[in-house]
Design an enzyme around this catalytic site. Structure first.
Site, PDB file in Angstrom:
ATOM      1  N   LYS A  42      -0.224  -3.506   0.779  1.00 25.66           N
ATOM      2  CA  LYS A  42       0.113  -2.233   1.173  1.00 25.66           C
ATOM      3  C   LYS A  42       1.401  -2.247   1.399  1.00 25.66           C
ATOM      4  CE  LYS A  42      -0.429   0.555   4.234  1.00 25.66           C
ATOM      5  NZ  LYS A  42      -0.272   2.922   3.992  1.00 25.66           N
ATOM      6  N   GLY A  86       3.445   9.742   5.714  1.00 29.12           N
ATOM      7  CA  GLY A  86       4.656   9.436   5.953  1.00 29.12           C
ATOM      8  C   GLY A  86       5.354  10.866   6.083  1.00 29.12           C
ATOM      9  N   ASN A  87       5.440  11.890   4.962  1.00 26.47           N
ATOM     10  CA  ASN A  87       6.419  12.732   5.031  1.00 26.47           C
ATOM     11  C   ASN A  87       6.549  13.848   6.456  1.00 26.47           C
ATOM     12  OD1 ASN A  87       3.351  13.843   4.346  1.00 26.47           O
ATOM     13  ND2 ASN A  87       5.614  15.622   3.464  1.00 26.47           N
ATOM     14  N   LYS A  94      -4.416   4.399   6.624  1.00 27.95           N
ATOM     15  CA  LYS A  94      -3.919   5.765   7.387  1.00 27.95           C
ATOM     16  C   LYS A  94      -5.338   6.134   7.199  1.00 27.95           C
ATOM     17  CE  LYS A  94      -1.710   9.216   6.905  1.00 27.95           C
ATOM     18  NZ  LYS A  94      -1.453   9.309   5.298  1.00 27.95           N
ATOM     19  N   LYS A 136      -6.714   8.080  -0.480  1.00 24.50           N
ATOM     20  CA  LYS A 136      -7.093   9.532   0.032  1.00 24.50           C
ATOM     21  C   LYS A 136      -8.466   9.997  -0.579  1.00 24.50           C
ATOM     22  CE  LYS A 136      -2.613  11.433   1.536  1.00 24.50           C
ATOM     23  NZ  LYS A 136      -1.877  10.023   1.680  1.00 24.50           N
TER      24      LYS A 136
END
Lengths: 305, 305
Positions: A121, A9-10, A205, A263
């Site tokens: 989420k 997101g960053n 994602k 992740k």
């Protein structure tokens, strides 16, 4: 190497920044410079990205025209267009000798995935508790605490199959840099008739990127975020970064907090199934991570190298 | 044959229907059945679509979060995602032996195009005059009369180049049915630095489809709408449909009203430049039009066949 790069997101928005089109473009430009270095080093990239803040914003916007409610799968598709467009344009501006293309991506999920009963989420903005509870009552949202504030949460089922993998391979083989699986892809379920239909959810994602990397036969799964490595005992004085680790070791460790859990799960799944490495680290370190000099690298097998 | 098929607005929404996701999907399903017949007949399809009502709705929704204004090029990209997704899913459900893919498409326009000074493209809902004037004052819109009501109008510059044509050819050559140039594509202009940047506009989808058909070397440009042919003296007792006509004849005729003007202009440009036919007619007649038995067919050359 063929690398699937998942942009955190960053890469689109720094924490706390207003989600204006200008801010998103400025961040994407920064990410594009890092990605261009990987392309210049000879790597073949397939790029994915999240959509949590964006899909939440579009859901808020869509509530302004309540006579035409759009389900989450449609909003996911909107974000794939809007974010993919900006990445494609900015990356194309710095990588002029390779075509860049953005492909919509449908991802099959299980309609009986337990995530549909237990939304987890977070999407959209953060709220104080009173506002969050009011919005939840008004709009039928599920809400949950998030770092001392509250956010809307939606189902995030496990991705089972990237439906456009064959088409993606065509493009990669022709040297195209592909942006796909935006926001984790558009969730769909199989119909008894043999077709598919969208379902309201937002897929993680990183898990989608791991599946994509396996289906495409990628040589590496690279997840770029705003921390330099996976840490043991994160948030304590004993915090220490992991360098090269075996999937068998790391999967036994709990990374429940924040976004590191998916992740690590994504990395382990890729490493174990393919025998190839997955890496996690900072966007700004992308080239160094691929060279094996920074970030956390997760490999399968019994010998660390 | 390789056919570029431009789906008119009625393939997504019948006139007067509320723009719900369900209505759009039901209409797309009807269009998908017609397109599937063309695929079964052995044709290779590249499918485009408009976005006028949708991009206008997204602009209204975006106004609900005024701190994060999104420019029209970004909204165009959102509509390409949302509409492309539904077409891809419904078409994939009836054409199971060919991959279907949706590609974002950027279209270069001239920053000095006179359209930027004179907006003409209607988007979004229709309003009564008082409401339209109030919204125009509040939001800085340009408005114009539209069939007795009023609508917002935005610049619609002439498309000059489809930037993803090379990638589109890769996909078509591999047998992929491609959905692209959604909403006429995302308008961009060249930067002095050699890159590109989006610009606020909505390109006419028929003109973009004509350009696309020329760049892809298509054998036919097929524009599907809700009238069965181009008419001379439309709206008068003398109205008569055109069957097979020469580009030189039809281009001398004025089709100023409604959306037929850009369709005829698009058809003539394709026919004259390629020597191949362009056709205009009803969605439901698609197979009959391709077979030459219905619709208006525009050819270049001096002999009608």
């Amino acid at each position: 190497m063929r690398i699937v790069v998942a942009l955190g997101g960053n890469a689109l928005l720094k924490r706390g920044e207003p989600m204006t089109a200008e801010n998103q473009r400025a961040n994407v430009r920064r990410a594009a410079a890092e990605l261009a270095d990987l392309v210049r080093a000879g790597h073949s990239l397939v790029i994915t990205h999240g959509n949590g803040p964006q899909v939440g914003l579009l859901a808020l916007q869509a509530a302004a025209t309540p006579d035409t409610p759009f389900p989450l799968d449609v909003l996911d598709a909107e974000t794939a267009g809007m974010i993919g467009y900006v990445i494609q344009q900015e990356l194309g501006n710095v990588v002029k000798d390779r075509p860049v293309a953005t492909l919509l991506t449908q991802v099959r999920v299980d309609p009986h995935d337990p995530a549909f009963a237990t939304p987890t989420k977070p999407i959209g903005p953060v709220y104080d508790e009173d506002t969050a509870r009011r919005l939840a009552a008004e709009r039928g949202w599920t809400i949950a605490p998030d770092n001392g504030k509250w956010r809307r949460v939606v189902p995030s089922p496990k991705p089972l199959e990237i439906l456009e993998a064959e088409v993606l391979v065509f493009l990669v083989e022709r040297g195209v840099i592909v942006i796909c699986a935006g926001g984790g892809g558009i969730p769909v379920i199989s119909l008894d008739s043999g077709g598919i239909i969208g379902i309201e959810a937002v897929i993680d994602k990183d898990l989608a990127s791991s599946l994509l990397a396996r289906q495409l036969g990628a040589d590496m799964l690279l997840m770029l975020t705003d921390v330099d490595a996976v840490y043991l005992d994160w948030g304590t004085p004993q915090a220490r970064p992991l360098g090269w680790v075996q999937a068998g070791d790391i999967s036994a460790t709990v990374f429940a907090t924040g976004s590191m859990g998916p992740k690590v799960e994504a990395a382990v799944a890729f490493a174990v199934e393919t025998g190839k490495p997955a890496a996690i680290g900072r966007l700004e370190d992308a080239t160094e991570i691929v060279a094996g000099r920074r970030g956390t690298h997760i490999k399968s097998g019994t010998l660390l190298t």
